[in-house]
Design a protein around this motif. Structure first.
Motif, short mmCIF file in Angstrom:
data_model
loop_
_atom_site.label_atom_id
_atom_site.label_comp_id
_atom_site.label_asym_id
_atom_site.label_seq_id
_atom_site.Cartn_x
_atom_site.Cartn_y
_atom_site.Cartn_z
N LYS A 4 0.82 -1.19 -0.03
CA LYS A 4 -0.03 -0.05 0.06
C LYS A 4 1.01 1.34 0.03
CE LYS A 4 -2.01 -0.78 4.03
NZ LYS A 4 -1.58 -2.09 3.90
N SER A 5 1.72 1.14 0.95
CA SER A 5 2.60 2.61 1.03
C SER A 5 3.34 2.59 -0.35
CB SER A 5 3.61 2.39 2.31
OG SER A 5 2.83 2.16 3.57
N ASP A 51 -1.20 5.88 8.82
CA ASP A 51 -0.96 4.43 9.49
C ASP A 51 -0.22 4.80 10.84
OD1 ASP A 51 -0.15 2.08 10.40
OD2 ASP A 51 0.62 1.25 8.28
N SER A 79 5.02 4.83 7.39
CA SER A 79 6.25 4.53 6.32
C SER A 79 6.70 5.79 5.43
CB SER A 79 5.59 3.52 5.21
OG SER A 79 4.95 2.37 5.69
N ASP A 89 -2.54 7.15 2.94
CA ASP A 89 -2.13 5.78 3.00
C ASP A 89 -2.63 5.08 4.39
OD1 ASP A 89 -0.48 3.52 2.90
OD2 ASP A 89 1.23 4.45 3.85
MG LIG Z 1 2.04 0.73 4.84
#
Ligand SMILES: [Mg+2]
Ligand SMILES: Nc1ncnc2c1ncn2[C@@H]1O[C@H](COP(=O)(O)OP(=O)(O)OP(=O)(O)O)[C@@H](O)[C@H]1O
Length: 371
Positions: free
Chosen positions: A122-123, A146, A151, A222
């Motif tokens: 995802k990131s 997150d 991240s 994110d």
């Molecule tokens: Mg992530």
């Protein structure tokens, strides 16, 4: 003798809340005291607006904790109060939407990048799409939601950096022309913060609202992994234009992707599409393409679920190494086929969200709209 809650409260009662006459206990800021042997964590829930100015109070409270000989490690964490009205009316003149959505008038479109499962990329995908969108022209911001494993500082080469404030609001850090906000800029990477559900939203809300985003065309959020309460709350409270689901091709990840997708459907957020990450592997030595997992699963799932398929990104060493170096591949190697793939995905996303902006012309007859 182990330390007791009462002893801690007595110590905290000596900490001034910044007014000179009221201590933090009297102001009812002490929300939780977690005692774990000789380690103590205290959660102070403070008015969201005052949050950025209360670091000295937090430090004083920590000093007070550490002055108790029974305590080996004392930690004080600030979180923002969520007003009973949903946290919005206080700063916004506009009426709040259902569930008290945050009001971010300077940000045109907010897009969540999510998955049902952790570790699917995802990131990495969010960072590359953000850079790709910026290359297409719109002004872009990235919000790292997150809390548990931020991240973005690493992905944008900003680890260890702290944003400045203008006295009132936090100035977002910038990299590759993108404005960034992450809890990772506020706390040390190895800082073990104990978050409870409401605290997470409080902290996120503060990060959204107390940042001077400036005029922004698109903000990429994110999302944390999973489809629990936190993710649901974010989807409800953040005025999202749509969600992008990232999945790896394995069946199990796709099952999780379905969960992610359904969560957004439940709160009526449009699904902008699914991306298959680590779709296939290209050998770095000979360029041979290997379909390690059952490639194409995301495309099939997208079709089944009636969601658009946005594209596939291979499992490639360069994608990982450039991410680790803080230079997403779209920035460090824009002409590579992988960057082209991210650019294509970004074009599709931008076309979808910006299409909603162009309202169809209406025709009125006698003051009544007929078309
Ligand atoms: Mg992530
Ligand atoms: N297409 C890719 N090719 C090679 N490595 C990748 C690719 N996508 C992600 N990775 C690597 O996989 C790991 C996990 O990626 P990432 O952190 O983006 O996943 P995530 O879904 O955001 O994880 P989390 O759920 O923990 O937030 C990272 O080391 C990243 O560099």
């Amino acid at each position: 003798m182990p330390i007791t809650q009462e002893q801690i409260v007595i110590a905290l009662k000596k900490v001034d809340s910044g007014t000179g006459d009221l201590d933090i206990v009297t102001r009812d800021w002490v929300k939780e005291i977690v005692i774990d042997g000789c380690r103590v964590t205290v959660i102070l829930e403070v008015p969201a607006r005052a949050g950025p100015t209360l670091e000295p109070v937090r430090a004083d409270a920590e000093k007070a904790l550490r002055s108790l000989p029974e305590i080996k490690s004392g930690k004080v964490v600030l979180t923002a109060q969520i007003p009973k009205n949903g946290g919005k009316a206080a700063q916004s003149k506009k009426p709040s939407k259902a569930g008290g959505q945050l009001d971010l008038p300077d940000v045109k479109f907010i897009i969540a990048v999510a998955s049902g499962k952790g570790g699917v990329g995802k990131s990495t995908t969010a960072a590359n799409i953000a850079v790709a969108l910026a290359r297409l022209g719109p002004s872009v911001a990235v919000f790292d939601a997150d809390i548990f494993g931020p991240s973005m500082p690493r992905l944008f080469g900003l680890s260890g950096r702290k944003p400045n404030t203008d006295g009132k609001r936090i100035i977002p850090l910038q990299a590759h022309g993108i404005k960034l906000m992450s809890i990772g800029f506020m706390i040390a990477e190895d800082d073990p913060i104990i978050w409870r559900g409401p605290m997470i939203m409080g902290a996120l809300e503060q990060m959204f609202r107390d940042v001077a985003w400036g005029k922004t065309d698109v903000m990429i959020v994110d999302m944390p992994p999973g489809t629990g309460d936190t993710q649901l709350t974010i989807s409800q409270r953040v005025p999202l234009a749509g969600a992008v689901i990232v999945s790896t091709p394995q069946d199990i990840a796709l099952l999780d992707a379905r969960k992610g997708l359904n969560m957004f459907k439940r709160v009526e957020i449009p699904i902008l599409g699914i991306i298959e990450n680590m779709s296939y592997h290209l050998c770095a030595a000979c360029g041979h393409r290997e379909e390690i997992f059952d490639h194409g699963g995301a495309c099939r799932t997208a079709e089944e679920l009636g969601a658009p398929f946005l594209g596939e990104v291979p499992l490639d060493l360069n994608i990982r190494t450039t991410s680790d170096e803080g230079l997403p591949i779209v920035m460090s190697d824009p002409d590579s086929p992988h960057s082209q793939e991210y650019m294509e995905i970004a074009r599709k996303i931008w076309a979808k969200v910006s299409a909603g902006e162009r309202k169809a012309p209406t025709i009125s007859i006698g003051g009544k709209t007929v078309v």
